[in-house]
Every structure is written in C-alpha cells, then in structure tokens.
Design a protein around this motif. Structure first.
Motif, PDB file in Angstrom:
ATOM      1  N   TYR A 344      -2.626  26.691 -29.895  1.00  8.69           N
ATOM      2  CA  TYR A 344      -3.743  25.777 -30.171  1.00  8.69           C
ATOM      3  C   TYR A 344      -3.123  24.613 -30.959  1.00  8.69           C
ATOM      4  O   TYR A 344      -2.259  24.781 -31.818  1.00  8.69           O
ATOM      5  N   HIS A 346      -4.531  21.705 -32.941  1.00  5.81           N
ATOM      6  CA  HIS A 346      -5.925  21.074 -33.678  1.00  5.81           C
ATOM      7  C   HIS A 346      -5.640  19.802 -34.434  1.00  5.81           C
ATOM      8  O   HIS A 346      -4.707  19.803 -35.086  1.00  5.81           O
ATOM      9  N   ASN A 348      -7.878  16.335 -36.610  1.00  8.20           N
ATOM     10  CA  ASN A 348      -8.997  16.312 -37.204  1.00  8.20           C
ATOM     11  C   ASN A 348      -9.364  14.759 -36.921  1.00  8.20           C
ATOM     12  O   ASN A 348     -10.016  13.919 -37.730  1.00  8.20           O
ATOM     13  N   SER A 399     -13.822  20.264 -28.112  1.00  9.34           N
ATOM     14  CA  SER A 399     -14.065  19.216 -29.023  1.00  9.34           C
ATOM     15  C   SER A 399     -15.565  19.044 -29.236  1.00  9.34           C
ATOM     16  O   SER A 399     -16.266  19.450 -28.371  1.00  9.34           O
ATOM     17  N   THR A 408      -9.341  20.316 -30.280  1.00 11.04           N
ATOM     18  CA  THR A 408      -8.190  21.402 -30.100  1.00 11.04           C
ATOM     19  C   THR A 408      -7.823  21.521 -28.690  1.00 11.04           C
ATOM     20  O   THR A 408      -8.628  21.470 -27.758  1.00 11.04           O
TER      21      THR A 408
END
Lengths: 423, 228
Positions: A344, A346, A348, A399, A408
């Motif tokens: 993954y 990820h 922000n 998302s 992600t």
C-alpha cells in the motif's frame, strides 16, 4: 450446414426435377405404357438425382464445416488474416472463386500489416535510441547545476568569513586552481572571483546582507531549474517505458526481490524531488522479510510514478505531505487463488473524486484533478497498469474525497512460484 | 588524495564531471582521444575509472574488459544505455558498479566514495579533522582536545559531510539527501533536531559555538581550517 439448409438452397432444381418427373409420366402415359414403366423411370431418375445431390452435399458439407470450425477458432486470433494459408483448398467452382477472392484480400491485408509493423518497430527503435541520447545532455545539465550550486555556496561562505585576509588567500588559491580548469567554465568563475576580490577589499560586513540575499536568489533559481530537469527526466523515462511496454519482446527479468529494498531504492532515486517538496516518508511498516517477484527496474518505475502523483496532487497550504508505505500478506483472498503480498502506498493528498476513480488507469485520462493541473498527461497510471499486467501483478486505487483521507494505491504480488519458474 | 580517470566523449559532460570531482577533493585525469584509451588509462595509474560505454571508435564494454585483464582498479560504468543487457555485460566484463544517466551528482559521488572505500579501505582509516575537531568514522566518535563523545548514525553522517565540505556551506537539502542515501528517510524537522543534538554533543566536549554555523536560507557550514 445441415441437409434442410442445403435442400432449401437447391429448391429450383428440386422443383425442376418434380416437373420433369411429371412430364415423363405424362409422356409415357401418352405413348400407352403401363404404370410399372412409369414407376421404373421415376425411381431411376430419382435415385440418380438423389445420389448426385448427396455426393454434392457431402462434398460441400465437408469443406464448409471445416472452414466454419477454422473461422471460429481464429475469431480472436491476431493471425486470422493468414486463414488462406491453413484452410483446405476447395474442389468446386463457387468455393474456388470465393477462395481466390479471400486470398487476394488477405494477402494485401497481410502486406499492409507487415509494412506497419516495420514502421512501428523502426519508430520504437528510434525512440529508444533517442531516449538514451537525450539522457546525456540531461546528465550534463544536472552536473552544471551542481557545480553552479557549489559555486554560489562557496562564494557566500568566503564572503562571510570573518578574516578578510584569509578570504583573499582563499580566493587567490582558488584562482590558481581554477586556472587549470577548462577555459569556458574558468572564465565565468574568474569573473565572479574578481568581483569577490573587489568586494572583500571593501567592508565585508556591509555587504553581508545583500550578498546573502543574492546567493539565496541564485540558489532558488538553481533549485527551480533542477526541479524542472527532474520533470523532464521523468517524462523521458515515461516515454521509454511506454515504448517498452508496447514491445513484442520483453526486456524484463522476473526475480525475487525484497520489497523494502525496492521501496528504498525508489526513494533514493527520487530523493531530490521528495526533499524539495518536503515530503515526510514512512516505510517502517514494510517488514524486511517480505520477498516479491518482479523486475526491479519496472517496479521502481511504477513506484516512481505513484510517488510523483503523490507530490503532484498534494494538498496546497501548510499541511505536510505524508507518504506511507505499508505491506500485508493475504493468505487467500478473492483476487488470487494463492496467497499474496499487498503493498500500500498511502498519501494524504487531495484524493480522487469517486466518478474518476474507475477511469484513472485509462490512457490519457486526466480527470477533474488533472484538468486543474496543467502537468497531467494521463499516462502515468496507465503505464503502471500495463507494466503490472505484463508482470502478472494487480494494481488498484482507493480514495475518498469526502472523508479527505487521501489516496491509497495497492499493488498485489501473488506468491506464485510457478510464474517464476516459467520465466 | 585519490585520482579518478574519466572516459567520456561528451565535452560538456566531461568538463562538468572534472569540475565536480575536483571540487570534491579528487585528482582527475581524462583524455579526448579514444583510439588508445586502454593504454592511456593504464599509463595514468588512476585509483578509479569512470567509464562511458558509448565512445567513438571503440566500444566501452571492450575497454572495460581489457582494463580489467590488466588492472584491479575499481571501474564504475556510467552510461545512458541502462537496459539489463548492457548492465549484465558491463558487470561480467569486470565493472564494479553500473550507474545510469542521468544521475544525481550527489549519488554519483556516493557511489565513487563507496567503491574507493571497498578497494582502498586502509587509506581511509585516518579520522577526518577540522579545527582540532576530529571525527573517527569507524568508531562513530568525535573528539576535541582529548575529550570525546559518541555520535548517532545520523549525527555522524551530518558532521562527516560538513567536515568534508570544510569551509563551504552545505544546503539542508544536500544534508537530507546524503542521509536518504543511507536509507534514513528523514524529513526537514528531524534534520533540525539532529543538527541541534549534534550541537549539544559538540558543546559537551568543549567545541565553541561558532564551529557549526547556520547560514540562514542556505544551510550549515563548519569553520574551515585556515592553515590549508
């Protein structure tokens, strides 16, 4: 082709036969023959006609059903245009004509395909050479900038040295060593050093502030140019992988790699951009013993694209861009029959709207985010998907723009040893 | 001082490489004639060879193979042809490292330093010294006037880079980049924390405050030795 279809096609002949039978019967009756003669003549004629028709039917049926099967098997085959090479040659006139027509049509088609395949192949080769050629000037430009950066910092450092005498010693020393360096750069640096000598002859402290500001400005300029160069490099890389992903032959090698190593390698490769964008990176959630199957260059390229996207679509403002890498093992999930490792990535960032989510892997799709960002080409994720497919990996994106949790990207590596043995 | 020989046919590239390496404390040699490059390189007896693969008149792979037969110096192949085939060939022909263009200059320097460290370990054991502050890389220790203190991995790398750039400003991005190359993916704030901790450690062994200076908006520097 069944019998009834065949008979339907031969309806005129059958009607003609019936009429001629009727005519024969009438004729025989007119000449006063008895009923058995009529019956005998009719049976003989019917038998002859039926056997001839049956032979004809059998011949056609054999040819057409073979052809039909062949066509069916070639339906999704890219070599369907070579059908006349493998089909059985017909021995009756209608099919012969059709066969000739088909042969001429497919031949011209095949010639055309070969021609375009050549053109594409040549173009691909040219593009690959071009990509390799363009890398030298980019590397030279990066070196130029590095030396310029060094120069700026060096000058400022000397400017700020407390002892003016020490400074001029340094400068003189540098002047002599610089003289040995190639002319074109030497000229430039000498000019700057002359300026520096003049400045250091005056009161150093008075000039401190402005010199510092000037250096800051130059550094900002250098950093901006290196940033742009990194983007050029990225686009060139994209072009290279695009041509490679379209190639018939594959230049990748599937090997066992530590997942954490590949992530580290990619982060090191993109360190400049990540640092300049003040990205906070966390890779502690990838266990060191996770081993995946894949080509390290391709994987690194794919991760690079994902990292670039994370930087491109980060939240504007004060929030620090965070990039988290984590990995999990799935013993058996709906994606594969066997267990797999899922990576993954990820961020922000601003996330992807739900209506765009399904289409992010499409070629040339830029979406709502892309349209407001002039740098989107819609190629990055498309290439990721293609390269993943070639290596037998799965990639998908999660998302949620409403909860603003960012995006992600998941890459699924099946633990499929068979694939490794086959390659 | 190590001598590095550069075999590169692109003039701009060669000039900038020469400058970069000289700036970073290496002696450099290069040639513009590639016909007898193998004998030229061997005659110059460098400590390390930077080799481009696409050369006029001769193939870089061949150069690599021939030099390896006659010398054990580290060879780093730097090329724009970064496909697997070329990499495999170069390494099989005796190259120690393979770097694809375009590379980050700092990464190239790190690879050169690593290759030199592997090949000439005994020459590098001497501690780095600057203004009586001496840094022992093997024991991760800094000492000043007889007092010494242990450094963490990050502090060691930061101080080492600053001392190597003795008297020149090292930008924050460069410091960060250097740490990233050893897989310490620290962010901006962590760097500040690490530098502050390093300052405290230095102060605890009596190094004066103006040894490690902050240049606002540019980076950090250590006060160079005047005696050079």
């Amino acid at each position: 082709m069944n019998l009834s279809q065949y008979l339907k096609g031969r309806l005129p002949q059958i009607i003609a036969l019936m009429l001629s039978l009727l005519f024969v019967c009438l004729l025989l009756a007119a000449f006063g023959h008895n009923i058995s003669a009529m019956f005998f003549a009719c049976i003989t004629l019917l038998l002859l006609f039926t056997s001839a028709s049956l032979f004809d039917f059998w011949r056609r049926r054999r040819f057409y059903s073979n052809l039909y099967e062949l066509v069916r098997s070639l339906e999704n085959d890219q070599n369907a245009t070579l059908i006349t090479e493998i089909m059985q040659k017909p021995d009756f006139i209608e099919a012969k004509i059709a066969y000739d027509a088909l042969r001429i049509a497919t031949k011209s088609m095949n010639d055309n395909i070969t021609k375009y395949r050549h053109v594409t192949e040549e173009y691909r080769e040219y593009l690959e050479t071009w990509v390799h050629e363009i890398k030298t000037p980019i590397a030279a430009a990066l070196l130029l900038l590095e030396n310029a950066r060094h120069n700026t910092l060096c000058d400022t450092a000397y400017q700020n040295a407390d002892d003016a005498i020490a400074t001029s010693i340094h400068l003189n020393k540098n002047n002599t060593s610089i003289a040995t360096i190639k002319e074109h750069s030497a000229k430039k640096y000498n000019r700057e050093f002359e300026k520096n000598v003049n400045v250091s002859a005056q009161d150093n402290n008075a000039n401190d502030m402005t010199e510092n500001e000037l250096a800051c400005e130059t550094m900002a300029l250098i950093n901006n140019i290196s940033h742009e160069l990194a983007r050029i490099e990225d686009f060139v890389e994209q072009a290279l992988y695009y041509t490679r992903s379209a190639a018939v032959e594959n230049d990748y090698v599937i090997r066992r790699h530590k997942l954490a190593d590949i992530v580290r390698l990619t982060l090191r490769k993109h360190s400049r951009l990540l640092i300049a964008s003040q990205v906070s990176v966390n890779i502690s959630e990838i266990p060191n013993d996770y081993v995946v199957l894949g080509d390290h260059k391709w994987l690194s390229f794919i991760l690079g694209q994902i990292i670039n996207n994370a930087i491109k679509y980060r939240k504007q403002g004060k929030a620090v861009c965070c990039l988290t890498f984590s990995a999990r093992v799935f013993d058996s999930i709906e994606l594969y029959d066997y267990s797999s490792i899922c990576l993954y990535v990820h961020d922000n960032g601003i996330g992807i709207p739900p209506e765009d989510l399904k289409r992010v892997f499409q070629k040339g799709f830029t979406g709502t985010n892309g349209r407001s960002n002039q740098y989107s080409t819609g190629m990055g994720l498309y290439l990721c998907k293609r390269l993943c497919e070639k290596m037998g990996l799965k990639i998908f994106v999660k998302s949620d723009t409403e909860t603003e949790t960012g995006t992600t990207v998941c890459i699924v590596f099946p633990r499929d040893e068979l694939r490794f043995l086959l390659s | 001082m190590f001598t590095i020989y550069i075999v590169e046919d692109d003039k701009a590239m060669r000039d900038e490489l020469l400058l970069l390496l000289q700036r970073n404390g290496y002696l450099t040699k290069s040639s513009t004639n590639f016909a007898n490059i193998v004998t030229d390189v061997l005659a110059a007896t460098p400590d390390l060879l930077l080799l481009d693969l696409t050369l006029p008149t001769i193939d870089g792979q061949l150069v690599c193979e021939q030099i390896r037969k006659l010398s054990s110096m580290p060879i780093i192949v730097v090329t724009s042809r970064d496909d697997n085939m070329n990499e495999l060939l170069a390494l099989n022909h005796g190259a120690d490292d393979f770097i694809a263009k375009p590379y980050d200059p700092q990464i190239l320097l790190a690879h050169i330093a690593a290759a030199l460290r592997r090949a000439y370990a005994e020459r590098l054991e001497a501690p780095l010294v600057c203004n009586n502050v001496s840094l022992d890389l093997l024991r991760s220790e800094v000492s000043f006037n007889g007092k010494c203190a242990q450094l963490t991995k990050n502090e060691l790398r930061i101080l080492a880079l600053l001392i190597k750039n003795n008297g020149r400003i090292v930008s924050r991005a460069n410091l960060q980049n250097d740490l990233w190359q050893s897989d310490e993916f620290i962010d901006d704030n962590t760097l500040t924390v690490n530098v502050n901790r390093l300052r405290t450690t230095l102060a605890s062994i009596g190094v004066s405050d103006d040894f490690l200076l902050t240049r606002r908006g540019l980076g950090y520097m250590v006060q160079g030795d005047d005696k050079q």
